[in-house]
Design a protein around this motif. Structure first.
Motif, PDB file in Angstrom:
ATOM      1  N   ILE A   1     -18.051  34.193  -2.418  1.00 49.72           N
ATOM      2  CA  ILE A   1     -18.567  34.053  -3.623  1.00 49.72           C
ATOM      3  C   ILE A   1     -18.223  35.315  -4.449  1.00 49.72           C
ATOM      4  O   ILE A   1     -18.861  35.648  -5.252  1.00 49.72           O
ATOM      5  CB  ILE A   1     -20.009  33.905  -3.696  1.00 49.72           C
ATOM      6  N   ASN A   2     -17.039  36.064  -3.815  1.00 55.70           N
ATOM      7  CA  ASN A   2     -16.589  37.124  -4.671  1.00 55.70           C
ATOM      8  C   ASN A   2     -15.494  36.805  -5.868  1.00 55.70           C
ATOM      9  O   ASN A   2     -14.404  36.425  -5.519  1.00 55.70           O
ATOM     10  CB  ASN A   2     -15.979  37.956  -3.930  1.00 55.70           C
ATOM     11  N   VAL A   3     -16.025  36.807  -7.119  1.00 56.56           N
ATOM     12  CA  VAL A   3     -15.213  36.234  -8.203  1.00 56.56           C
ATOM     13  C   VAL A   3     -13.825  36.837  -8.399  1.00 56.56           C
ATOM     14  O   VAL A   3     -13.149  36.452  -9.029  1.00 56.56           O
ATOM     15  CB  VAL A   3     -15.854  36.172  -9.675  1.00 56.56           C
ATOM     16  N   ASN A   4     -13.672  37.898  -7.670  1.00 57.28           N
ATOM     17  CA  ASN A   4     -12.538  38.971  -8.008  1.00 57.28           C
ATOM     18  C   ASN A   4     -11.400  38.653  -6.931  1.00 57.28           C
ATOM     19  O   ASN A   4     -10.549  39.227  -6.812  1.00 57.28           O
ATOM     20  CB  ASN A   4     -13.208  40.255  -8.327  1.00 57.28           C
ATOM     21  N   ASP A   5     -11.788  37.843  -5.920  1.00 57.37           N
ATOM     22  CA  ASP A   5     -10.989  37.712  -4.751  1.00 57.37           C
ATOM     23  C   ASP A   5      -9.701  36.674  -4.991  1.00 57.37           C
ATOM     24  O   ASP A   5      -8.808  36.659  -4.489  1.00 57.37           O
ATOM     25  CB  ASP A   5     -11.424  37.913  -3.512  1.00 57.37           C
ATOM     26  N   SER A   6     -10.395  35.853  -5.519  1.00 58.87           N
ATOM     27  CA  SER A   6      -9.428  34.611  -5.720  1.00 58.87           C
ATOM     28  C   SER A   6      -9.973  33.480  -6.783  1.00 58.87           C
ATOM     29  O   SER A   6     -11.059  33.408  -7.145  1.00 58.87           O
ATOM     30  CB  SER A   6      -9.159  33.695  -4.410  1.00 58.87           C
TER      31      SER A   6
ATOM     32  N   LYS B   1     -13.971  32.010  -7.685  1.00 55.15           N
ATOM     33  CA  LYS B   1     -14.352  31.977  -9.025  1.00 55.15           C
ATOM     34  C   LYS B   1     -14.904  30.545  -9.323  1.00 55.15           C
ATOM     35  O   LYS B   1     -16.279  30.500 -10.140  1.00 55.15           O
ATOM     36  CB  LYS B   1     -13.312  32.040 -10.356  1.00 55.15           C
ATOM     37  N   VAL B   2     -14.185  29.488  -8.999  1.00 54.81           N
ATOM     38  CA  VAL B   2     -14.646  28.101  -9.404  1.00 54.81           C
ATOM     39  C   VAL B   2     -15.747  27.650  -8.457  1.00 54.81           C
ATOM     40  O   VAL B   2     -16.765  27.002  -9.012  1.00 54.81           O
ATOM     41  CB  VAL B   2     -13.538  27.295  -9.052  1.00 54.81           C
TER      42      VAL B   2
ATOM     43  N   GLY C   1      -7.831  26.207 -12.087  1.00 52.24           N
ATOM     44  CA  GLY C   1      -9.339  26.861 -12.094  1.00 52.24           C
ATOM     45  C   GLY C   1      -9.499  27.348 -13.470  1.00 52.24           C
ATOM     46  O   GLY C   1     -10.677  27.770 -13.939  1.00 52.24           O
ATOM     47  N   LYS C   2      -8.377  27.951 -14.260  1.00 54.94           N
ATOM     48  CA  LYS C   2      -8.635  28.533 -15.400  1.00 54.94           C
ATOM     49  C   LYS C   2      -8.797  27.494 -16.580  1.00 54.94           C
ATOM     50  O   LYS C   2      -9.307  27.775 -17.851  1.00 54.94           O
ATOM     51  CB  LYS C   2      -7.364  29.222 -15.831  1.00 54.94           C
TER      52      LYS C   2
END
Length: 411
Positions: free
Chosen positions: A10-15, A19-20, A328-329
């Protein structure tokens, strides 16, 4: 509904996968009585108002010792044992060690008497799914969420790869498809694609698109050449090896030659890692003054800010017969409410959602078509300046209300 979520990260900055995961968890928490997150991020990360329990890595196991021994062997000898070992066992010793660590918290989830258990993975790894597969007590409550095709030899071209241990990986998903109560996908096309390989998934598929939650990014990111008064085309995020952007750059260059007056205003930005394309992008930068490339890592909040401030957001998909992925974007671009320039094959989930009449789409290698799309967007910008995507239907589709309907249908 009380839900336990088991997430690999749940680390939004690792992948983009993480993020999703987080966006889905946040929206589930808005519609459910209780959501508890068990995660294997190996960091103490908390989400506001949501109980988050970090799963501890268990080091007293044979697989842990073997995984570290293999790592040190490779470090000191330069000889990788990855391929022969995965060909033999199907997965790495690290994978087996991690899944045993995750499995250790499953009795606690059983005792929690949750109504549903959702497993979320990251990248090409499905550790929570493998852990739950070995715990039949939870199969009747299990929603196995699958964000991408698996294994890699079931990807569409040009992503297709036959990896070591492919038979065991395929058998893993075949068993999953039989015992999970539901199998969730972010994309209708992905559901159909995977169902063609695993027929047992067809009758239990649930479409849960990548989610958005309202955001108002307050962390500015100033880029060289960026001005709010310009016509800014932006691709924010990682550029995969299989998604070259030469055609877009050549189309932008052609557009500038055909519309020289646009040189004062038009800018094209690539922001985010581009490991496989960096040298070529730098070469283009030396030729095109209006092109800016930033290949440094940027924080999630900064990417959201840029997408909201851009004139046009770009989504790049590979040259292929089909693209079943939901990027994801995509929900972030929808929420930014700016036109999307989509580079996509005819059969793609993103194109399906935007609709057959959406005008700003071209094949990934169609330089002339992309140039015409850019020219049309520029013409609209000259007239209106503040261009909008204006798709409330898509905001609803990737938002809380639609998620509530989906979850109610499987309660």
């Amino acid at each position: 509904m009380r839900i336990a979520v088991i997430a690999e990260s749940i680390n939004v900055n690792d992948s983009s996968g993480s993020k999703v995961n987080v966006e889905l968890i946040k929206n589930l928490a808005k519609i459910c009585e209780q959501v508890t997150v068990y995660h294997y991020t190996q960091r103490d990360i908390q989400l506001a108002g949501i109980p988050c329990i970090s799963i501890r890595e268990r080091k007293l196991s044979l697989n842990y010792v073997l995984s570290r021994s293999q790592r040190y062997f490779t470090k000191f000898t330069g000889i990788s044992l990855h391929r022969p070992l995965e060909s033999l066992f199907g997965f790495s010793f690290t994978f087996f060690s991690d899944t045993r660590s995750i499995r250790a918290v499953l009795p606690e989830i059983v005792q929690g008497d949750y109504d549903s258990v959702i497993t979320l993975s990251k990248g090409s790894s499905f550790r929570p799914h493998y852990a739950l597969l070995k715990f039949p007590e939870l199969h009747g409550k299990w929603l196995a969420y699958i964000h991408d095709p698996y294994p890699f030899h079931f990807y569409p071209r040009p992503f297709t790869q036959v990896l070591p241990g492919y038979r065991q990986k395929e058998e893993f998903f075949r068993e999953l498809s039989k015992v999970a109560r539901y199998v969730g996908f972010p994309s209708k096309l992905l559901s159909e694609w995977m169902g063609s390989f695993f027929p047992e998934m067809v009758g239990k598929s649930v479409i849960i698109p990548h989610q958005i939650s309202e955001f108002d990014p307050n962390e500015r990111l100033d880029l060289p050449g960026w001005s709010s008064g310009n016509f800014n085309l932006l691709h924010a995020g990682n550029l995969l090896k299989e998604r070259p952007v030469d055609s877009l750059i050549l189309a932008f260059q052609r557009f500038l030659k055909q519309h020289p007056e646009a040189k004062a205003h038009a800018r094209l930005f690539f922001v985010g890692p581009a490991q496989h394309h960096e040298a070529k992008l730098r070469d283009y930068c030396s030729q095109i003054e209006e092109l800016t490339v930033i290949t440094d890592f940027i924080r999630f909040e900064h990417a959201l800010y840029l997408q909201k401030e851009a004139t046009v957001n770009v989504i790049v998909e590979s040259k292929s017969e089909i693209s079943p992925f939901l990027p994801g974007k995509f929900p972030h671009c929808v929420l930014a409410d700016k036109p999307i320039l989509l580079m996509s094959p005819l059969y793609s989930e993103t194109r399906r959602l935007l609709g057959k009449d959406y005008p700003y789409v071209a094949e990934s290698d169609d330089v002339e078509g992309l140039s015409q799309v850019i020219a049309e967007l520029y013409s609209q910008w000259v007239k209106e300046k503040n261009l909008k995507l204006n798709r409330p239907d898509l905001k609803d589709y990737v938002g809380v209300d639609h998620l509530r309907q989906v979850m109610a249908s499987i309660a």
